[in-house]
Design a protein around this motif. Structure first.
Motif, PDB file in Angstrom:
ATOM      1  N   ARG A 218      42.740  38.301  44.243  1.00 12.79           N
ATOM      2  CA  ARG A 218      41.528  38.269  43.418  1.00 12.79           C
ATOM      3  C   ARG A 218      41.243  36.883  42.837  1.00 12.79           C
ATOM      4  N   GLY A 219      42.022  35.892  43.273  1.00 13.85           N
ATOM      5  CA  GLY A 219      41.760  34.521  42.845  1.00 13.85           C
ATOM      6  C   GLY A 219      42.291  34.184  41.470  1.00 13.85           C
ATOM      7  N   GLY A 220      43.334  34.884  41.052  1.00 13.23           N
ATOM      8  CA  GLY A 220      43.878  34.645  39.721  1.00 13.23           C
ATOM      9  C   GLY A 220      44.424  33.237  39.536  1.00 13.23           C
ATOM     10  N   TRP A 221      45.112  32.716  40.558  1.00 15.46           N
ATOM     11  CA  TRP A 221      45.678  31.361  40.433  1.00 15.46           C
ATOM     12  C   TRP A 221      44.569  30.318  40.364  1.00 15.46           C
ATOM     13  N   ASN A 222      43.467  30.569  41.062  1.00 19.27           N
ATOM     14  CA  ASN A 222      42.312  29.665  40.947  1.00 19.27           C
ATOM     15  C   ASN A 222      41.804  29.621  39.509  1.00 19.27           C
ATOM     16  N   LYS A 223      41.773  30.788  38.863  1.00 18.45           N
ATOM     17  CA  LYS A 223      41.306  30.847  37.475  1.00 18.45           C
ATOM     18  C   LYS A 223      42.228  30.033  36.568  1.00 18.45           C
ATOM     19  N   ILE A 224      43.548  30.191  36.778  1.00 17.26           N
ATOM     20  CA  ILE A 224      44.494  29.419  35.971  1.00 17.26           C
ATOM     21  C   ILE A 224      44.331  27.929  36.227  1.00 17.26           C
ATOM     22  N   GLY A 225      44.046  27.576  37.482  1.00 19.57           N
ATOM     23  CA  GLY A 225      43.891  26.169  37.834  1.00 19.57           C
ATOM     24  C   GLY A 225      42.773  25.470  37.091  1.00 19.57           C
ATOM     25  N   LEU A 226      41.786  26.218  36.628  1.00 21.07           N
ATOM     26  CA  LEU A 226      40.658  25.629  35.913  1.00 21.07           C
ATOM     27  C   LEU A 226      40.948  25.420  34.431  1.00 21.07           C
TER      28      LEU A 226
END
Length: 441
Positions: free
Chosen positions: A363-371
């Protein structure tokens, strides 16, 4: 109460009898042994029938601070101005009472066994010190020592050297354990009977707050950290004020201690023996909640919280600008920061969350943390070589593991570069600090 106490006294008063010549103190012990409805009814009857101007009654009530009793005593309660509240748990030092109690009881044992010197004064001091002001501790100790089918000398030696993690056959605090068990089970039944709490496990939630407030959450190798009570409550997906509700029937065991000007609080136990009880399966038995389960539940909740709030642009737009943000927004920002920052050490000690990790990744959780801000990701540098998923997970979902490692390695490099930049900027050498500590230094 009216028929047996009030009316007879009123008749005597009408006959001209001086009521102050009668014994007029009424002692009510163990009010907490009644159910909640009866507690409230009795207190209301005392206020309505006995505490009136033309009668001399003085009422002494002894009880654990159950909800109905606290409600009557607190501001707005019908007994608030009528009662003097003596809190033995935190305002009264019972050490001398405990010392006198043990000395008198030990002397009685000496008479029974024909050896008045069977104990030392230091033994009593040790037990009183271990009691930390809680009379129930020394009462439980004496009950064990005084058992007629055992040597008091041997039992005293056992209780002075006994520790809860060795799983000895001896159970010197069995009476205390039974008390803790009954209090916790009663609280669990009352909490989970409310329909709005359906599906929630009171003992698990209480254990999470207990770990946070007593020992703190551990790092895999050393050290520990604690979270603010509000931050932890948010991550557990509980409503504001839920901590007070969770411990509403546990005020004889714990308290919420104010954390200063920020308005937050921390859960504190009155006596270490409660932590010993909760931490040891042989004592807590069916109520035992292992710390692995604490970390597992908190890890799952953290993932859900990150997914829900890490894209809240309004929440994150003024990160660090606390002067212009309302307190509620600042607490929500802190909660998402704690969820992100402390997820790695929590995850590394959790169990069986592979499915949740896979779903979070897809679900793109790591992308969210990356921001999010780099300093929030300070502990992700622990993960590149210590990815917690099981071998079977790595075999079944290698693409998920590859995605995770790519993020972890990137953040590790970013963190090392930022740390080096700040060292050079400040002339700090050979220090491995997190960004907050470096800024303070």
């Amino acid at each position: 109460m009216v028929a047996l106490i009030v009316e007879p006294f009123q008749q005597l008063r009408d006959l001209g009898v001086d009521l102050t010549n009668f014994p007029y103190a009424i002692l009510i012990d163990g009010l907490d042994e009644c159910d909640e409805e009866c507690q409230a009814e009795l207190l209301a009857a005392v206020r309505r029938c006995l505490l009136i101007e033309d009668l001399p009654f003085r009422v002494f009530i002894a009880s654990r601070p159950e909800l109905a009793i606290r409600t009557a005593l607190q501001p707005g309660g019908h007994l608030h101005k009528a009662a003097y509240h003596l809190q033995l748990s935190d305002e009264y030092d019972a050490s001398e009472d405990m010392r006198r109690y043990l000395l008198r009881r030990f002397q009685e044992i000496g008479l029974r066994i024909g050896d008045p010197s069977w104990f030392k004064a230091e033994d009593i001091d040790t037990l009183v010190q271990a009691g930390s002001g809680q009379f129930v501790y020394v009462a439980a100790a004496f009950k064990y020592i005084s058992q007629p089918r055992g040597s008091p000398v041997d039992r005293l030696r056992i209780i002075l050297t006994w520790t809860p993690n060795k799983k000895q056959v001896a159970r010197p605090f069995e009476a205390l354990d039974n008390l803790y068990t009954n209090i916790l089970l009663t609280a669990k039944k009352a909490y989970e009977a409310v329909d709005t709490h359906s599906g929630r496990d009171l003992l698990l939630l209480f254990r999470i707050y207990h770990v946070n407030g007593s020992s703190g959450f551990c790092f895999p190798k050393n050290g520990s950290f604690t979270m603010s009570n509000r931050s932890l409550t948010a991550q557990l997906n509980l409503e504001s004020g839920s901590t007070e509700i969770i411990i509403s029937d546990l005020h004889s065991l714990v308290k919420l201690e104010s954390g200063g000007s920020n308005g937050d609080s921390t859960l504190r136990v009155y006596h270490k023996s409660l932590s010993d009880f909760l931490n040891e399966e042989s004592r807590a038995k069916d109520l035992f909640i292992p710390v692995t389960r604490v970390y597992t539940h908190l890890a799952k909740c953290s993932l859900d919280y990150i997914m829900e709030y890490s894209s809240d642009s309004e929440l994150l737009s003024n990160v660090g600008k606390t002067a212009v943000n309302p307190m509620s927004t600042r607490w929500r920002t802190r909660a998402i920061r704690d969820a992100v920052k402390y997820f790695p050490p929590i995850w590394m000690q959790a169990a069986a969350i592979d499915d949740e990790i896979a779903d979070f990744t897809e679900r793109g959780g790591w992308n969210k943390i990356g921001l999010l801000p780099l300093e929030w990701k300070i502990y992700y540098e622990l993960l590149p070589h210590l990815v917690p998923p099981t071998d079977s997970f790595k075999d079944q979902k290698p693409e998920i593991v590859a995605v995770m490692k790519s993020f972890f390695l990137k953040w590790k490099c970013d963190i090392e570069e930022e740390r080096e930049r700040r060292r050079q900027l400040r002339g700090i050498r050979h220090l491995d600090l997190d960004f907050g500590e470096a800024d303070e230094l």
